[in-house]
Design a protein around this motif. Structure first.
Motif, PDB file in Angstrom:
ATOM      1  N   GLY A 108     137.785 -65.502  21.083  1.00  0.00           N
ATOM      2  CA  GLY A 108     138.336 -66.078  22.310  1.00  0.00           C
ATOM      3  C   GLY A 108     138.262 -65.204  23.547  1.00  0.00           C
ATOM      4  N   GLY A 109     137.829 -63.959  23.403  1.00  0.00           N
ATOM      5  CA  GLY A 109     137.811 -63.047  24.545  1.00  0.00           C
ATOM      6  C   GLY A 109     136.433 -62.898  25.160  1.00  0.00           C
ATOM      7  N   LEU A 110     136.283 -61.812  25.907  1.00  0.00           N
ATOM      8  CA  LEU A 110     135.028 -61.525  26.597  1.00  0.00           C
ATOM      9  C   LEU A 110     134.362 -60.308  25.947  1.00  0.00           C
ATOM     10  CD1 LEU A 110     134.341 -61.479  30.371  1.00  0.00           C
ATOM     11  CD2 LEU A 110     133.909 -59.409  29.088  1.00  0.00           C
ATOM     12  N   VAL A 111     133.094 -60.444  25.591  1.00  0.00           N
ATOM     13  CA  VAL A 111     132.348 -59.315  25.026  1.00  0.00           C
ATOM     14  C   VAL A 111     131.468 -58.704  26.113  1.00  0.00           C
ATOM     15  CG1 VAL A 111     130.575 -58.619  23.356  1.00  0.00           C
ATOM     16  CG2 VAL A 111     132.310 -60.311  22.708  1.00  0.00           C
ATOM     17  N   ILE A 112     131.639 -57.403  26.310  1.00  0.00           N
ATOM     18  CA  ILE A 112     130.747 -56.683  27.226  1.00  0.00           C
ATOM     19  C   ILE A 112     129.673 -56.062  26.336  1.00  0.00           C
ATOM     20  CG2 ILE A 112     130.571 -54.861  28.962  1.00  0.00           C
ATOM     21  CD1 ILE A 112     133.538 -55.316  29.591  1.00  0.00           C
ATOM     22  N   ASP A 113     128.519 -56.707  26.338  1.00  0.00           N
ATOM     23  CA  ASP A 113     127.451 -56.393  25.375  1.00  0.00           C
ATOM     24  C   ASP A 113     126.384 -55.547  26.076  1.00  0.00           C
ATOM     25  OD1 ASP A 113     125.306 -56.372  23.645  1.00  0.00           O
ATOM     26  OD2 ASP A 113     125.233 -58.546  23.349  1.00  0.00           O
ATOM     27  N   LEU A 114     126.224 -54.297  25.582  1.00  0.00           N
ATOM     28  CA  LEU A 114     125.254 -53.397  26.214  1.00  0.00           C
ATOM     29  C   LEU A 114     123.912 -53.382  25.485  1.00  0.00           C
ATOM     30  CD1 LEU A 114     128.101 -52.381  27.222  1.00  0.00           C
ATOM     31  CD2 LEU A 114     126.959 -50.227  27.677  1.00  0.00           C
ATOM     32  N   SER A 115     123.751 -54.282  24.508  1.00  0.00           N
ATOM     33  CA  SER A 115     122.597 -54.119  23.614  1.00  0.00           C
ATOM     34  C   SER A 115     121.245 -54.335  24.298  1.00  0.00           C
ATOM     35  CB  SER A 115     122.734 -55.013  22.382  1.00  0.00           C
ATOM     36  OG  SER A 115     122.830 -56.353  22.767  1.00  0.00           O
ATOM     37  N   LEU A 116     121.248 -54.852  25.535  1.00  0.00           N
ATOM     38  CA  LEU A 116     119.964 -54.925  26.259  1.00  0.00           C
ATOM     39  C   LEU A 116     119.690 -53.647  27.053  1.00  0.00           C
ATOM     40  CD1 LEU A 116     120.095 -58.560  27.771  1.00  0.00           C
ATOM     41  CD2 LEU A 116     119.068 -57.798  25.621  1.00  0.00           C
ATOM     42  N   MET A 117     120.655 -52.772  27.131  1.00  0.00           N
ATOM     43  CA  MET A 117     120.504 -51.560  27.964  1.00  0.00           C
ATOM     44  C   MET A 117     119.879 -50.442  27.118  1.00  0.00           C
ATOM     45  SD  MET A 117     124.022 -51.904  30.191  1.00  0.00           S
ATOM     46  CE  MET A 117     123.860 -50.274  30.935  1.00  0.00           C
ATOM     47  N   LYS A 118     118.552 -50.352  27.213  1.00  0.00           N
ATOM     48  CA  LYS A 118     117.772 -49.557  26.253  1.00  0.00           C
ATOM     49  C   LYS A 118     117.097 -48.324  26.864  1.00  0.00           C
ATOM     50  CE  LYS A 118     118.007 -52.188  22.529  1.00  0.00           C
ATOM     51  NZ  LYS A 118     118.830 -51.718  21.424  1.00  0.00           N
ATOM     52  N   GLY A 119     117.421 -47.978  28.111  1.00  0.00           N
ATOM     53  CA  GLY A 119     116.714 -46.861  28.735  1.00  0.00           C
ATOM     54  C   GLY A 119     116.959 -45.541  28.022  1.00  0.00           C
ATOM     55  N   VAL A 120     115.890 -44.765  27.817  1.00  0.00           N
ATOM     56  CA  VAL A 120     116.011 -43.395  27.264  1.00  0.00           C
ATOM     57  C   VAL A 120     115.109 -42.501  28.094  1.00  0.00           C
ATOM     58  CG1 VAL A 120     115.682 -41.885  25.259  1.00  0.00           C
ATOM     59  CG2 VAL A 120     116.298 -44.288  24.897  1.00  0.00           C
ATOM     60  N   ARG A 121     115.641 -41.373  28.562  1.00  0.00           N
ATOM     61  CA  ARG A 121     114.811 -40.424  29.309  1.00  0.00           C
ATOM     62  C   ARG A 121     114.964 -39.045  28.690  1.00  0.00           C
ATOM     63  NH1 ARG A 121     115.164 -36.555  33.352  1.00  0.00           N
ATOM     64  NH2 ARG A 121     113.262 -36.422  34.625  1.00  0.00           N
ATOM     65  N   VAL A 122     113.830 -38.500  28.229  1.00  0.00           N
ATOM     66  CA  VAL A 122     113.848 -37.175  27.604  1.00  0.00           C
ATOM     67  C   VAL A 122     113.397 -36.150  28.645  1.00  0.00           C
ATOM     68  CG1 VAL A 122     112.891 -35.762  25.740  1.00  0.00           C
ATOM     69  CG2 VAL A 122     113.225 -38.229  25.400  1.00  0.00           C
TER      70      VAL A 122
END
Ligand SMILES: Cc1cc2nc3c(=O)[nH]c(=O)nc-3n(C[C@H](O)[C@H](O)[C@H](O)COP(=O)(O)OP(=O)(O)OC[C@H]3O[C@@H](n4cnc5c(N)ncnc54)[C@H](O)[C@@H]3O)c2cc1C
Length: 488
Positions: A108-122
């Motif tokens: 019933g709540g709100l999900v803040i889904d970061l699973s599309l945020m895929k940036g990696v910088r080495v």
């Protein structure tokens, strides 16, 4: 649902849950406006991919959020946090969705889904890696190993780096380079009032300290900066299987105890009590029988590793010895196939052992034999080394004195076995109590059934400081679906 406006027109509204669990309604106009300002996407129950968007790793978890914001970047996270604050909504935060209790989603709540945020910088020269909050271990490894580097993470590559790091993070590099959270140098965090802050040793140092083991209590971490180390591309990996019943099992664990006490920091190892899977490498007569498996990785030159791990391989008369020089990336993926997402059911808890006493070993052997599912395991994680040398007050994670952690993994296939398998996990937890400290490892949290008391016991002397950081960054406890820091 719809209600009448003062001017007589119908207003459609959506029913949601507030943070205290009560029902509330939000006008659909406001929800549409939310969807329109996102760069990512708002997923609602009427969307065709809603079931995919709400599914998490543990197939036992079946929650129905009202709104899932699949964030494309920090702006979407800020928008989501502000929307949740305005409407006093129950909020779940999702990184990799691997929390065994399913806290990445809520009813019933709100999900803040970061699973599309895929940036990696080495940064290969500085040996640092910056990664966004939706990155998995496998994705982090892929980018880091391209430069011969690795960040200490966990041992299954589909796990999210976010939840794992925030509650500690133990893997194949733990004794050489510490916990994941020990290697967290800075983090960008959207706090409960929708502000973006950077936590580092120079700025908001108290927040960085709290993120090092204090979990998702303080905000949404949109990006993590880690120290990385030269590792691989090949390492030596020991994989030896022994019988797991009676005297054989006891002798194998006893040897492991003596051996692990002498091991150098380069070696991180396990002894796993399990039932033999039906694989070609294990002779058929052992299939389905209890086994003790030694697994060890040497974080250094592969040749040196082979020599250093020889003594582990020399013990007894193994059923199989599958040790070999192995690409580091393959070691990282070693367990992946055993933990399929969505289709299996899982209940994981933990106990820190002060010592691997004869009584504790006998209990582990007996409980493994009694397991109602042959997918379940009892994992003796060797601790010590670099992770144990960080003073308890230096990170929120706290005390690191225990030489072993027992991962209690109930893993099974069918809903009919839920009660028996969960009860087995709880029985192990109860039986191991006399041999354990009262702390828990919150990345293996069960269903958080121990509540506040476990949070107090686990954080010990760090609790007061954690409460003060919580009051600063999340005074109204917006971020509560975690090992929640009690207000007082
Ligand atoms: C197959 C498997 C293997 C594992 N192996 C290991 C291992 O080797 N070592 C180990 O230490 N642990 C291990 N774990 C446990 C793992 O660390 C936890 O399940 C962890 O919660 C996973 O993180 P996640 O981002 O995937 O989880 P999620 O379910 O997405 O998140 C878990 C919680 O973390 C918080 N959170 C997540 N993302 C954010 C964010 N961006 N900002 C703020 N808070 C956030 C939230 O409170 C959320 O409820 C394993 C788990 C699984 C399922």
């Amino acid at each position: 649902m719809s209600t009448k406006r003062l001017d007589g027109d119908a207003v459609s509204q959506t029913e949601l849950r507030m943070r205290d669990g009560q029902a509330t309604t939000v006008a659909d106009e406001a929800i549409t406006a939310l969807a329109e300002v996102l760069r990512g996407r708002l997923v609602r129950p009427s969307d065709v991919d809603y079931d995919d968007a709400r599914a998490v790793w543990n197939g036992m978890v079946d929650r129905h959020p009202a709104l899932i914001v699949q964030c494309a970047g920090v702006a979407d996270v800020v928008t989501s946090v502000n929307f949740a604050g305005e409407h006093d909504l129950l909020v779940a935060v999702r990184g990799g969705g691997h929390n065994a209790a399913g806290n990445a989603v809520c009813d019933g709540g709100l999900v803040i889904d970061l699973s599309l945020m895929k940036g990696v910088r080495v940064d290969p020269l500085a040996r640092t890696v910056r990664a966004e909050g939706g990155v998995t271990i496998g994705e982090l490894d892929h980018e880091s190993q391209a430069f011969g580097l690795a960040v200490p993470m966990g041992v299954v590559t589909e796990t999210g780096i976010a939840g794992l790091t925030l509650a500690g993070g133990i893997g194949w590099l733990r004794r050489k380079h510490g916990l994941s959270c020990d290697n967290l140098m800075s983090a960008d965090v959207v706090t409960a009032n929708g502000e973006l802050v950077t936590a580092s040793s120079e700025n908001n140092a108290d927040l960085l300290w709290a993120l090092q083991g204090g979990g998702g209590n303080f905000g949404v971490v949109t990006s993590f900066e880690f120290r990385a180390y030269p590792v691989g591309p090949e390492v030596f990996f020991a994989f030896v299987i022994h019988p797991g019943t009676g005297r054989d099992a006891r002798a194998a664990l006893q040897f492991y105890r003596e051996w692990s006490q002498e091991a150098s920091d380069e070696i991180s190892s396990f002894a796993i009590l399990w039932h033999a899977p039906e694989i070609d490498e294990i002779p058929a007569e052992h299939h389905g029988a209890p086994i003790v498996v030694y697994l060890a990785m040497y974080a250094g030159d592969a040749g040196e590793g082979e020599a250093a791990l020889q003594s582990l391989r020399d013990y007894g008369s193994p059923i199989a010895d599958l040790s070999a020089v192995t690409p580091y990336l393959e070691v990282q993926r070693f367990f992946d196939a055993d933990y399929p997402a969505h289709e299996m059911r899982y209940y994981w808890k933990s106990r820190y052992l002060n010592e691997l006493s004869a009584e504790a070993m006998d209990a582990l052997i007996r409980l493994n034999e009694a397991s109602p599912s042959h997918h379940s395991t009892l994992d003796v994680w060797q601790l010590g080394g670099a992770l144990s040398r960080v003073p308890p007050q230096n990170t929120a994670f706290g005390d690191r004195s225990a030489p072993y952690l027992i991962g209690i993994e109930a893993n099974w296939e069918s809903p009919e076995d839920d009660a028996a398998c969960i009860e087995w996990g709880r029985e192990v937890f109860r039986v191991l109590e006399p041999f354990s400290s009262d702390r828990e490892y919150f990345n293996f949290p069960g269903l958080y059934e121990e509540g506040d008391q476990s949070v107090r016991d686990t954080f010990g002397e760090n609790l007061g400081r954690l409460q003060s950081v919580k009051r600063t960054y999340d005074p109204d406890n917006l971020f509560r679906l975690n090992h929640n820091i009690p207000a007082s």
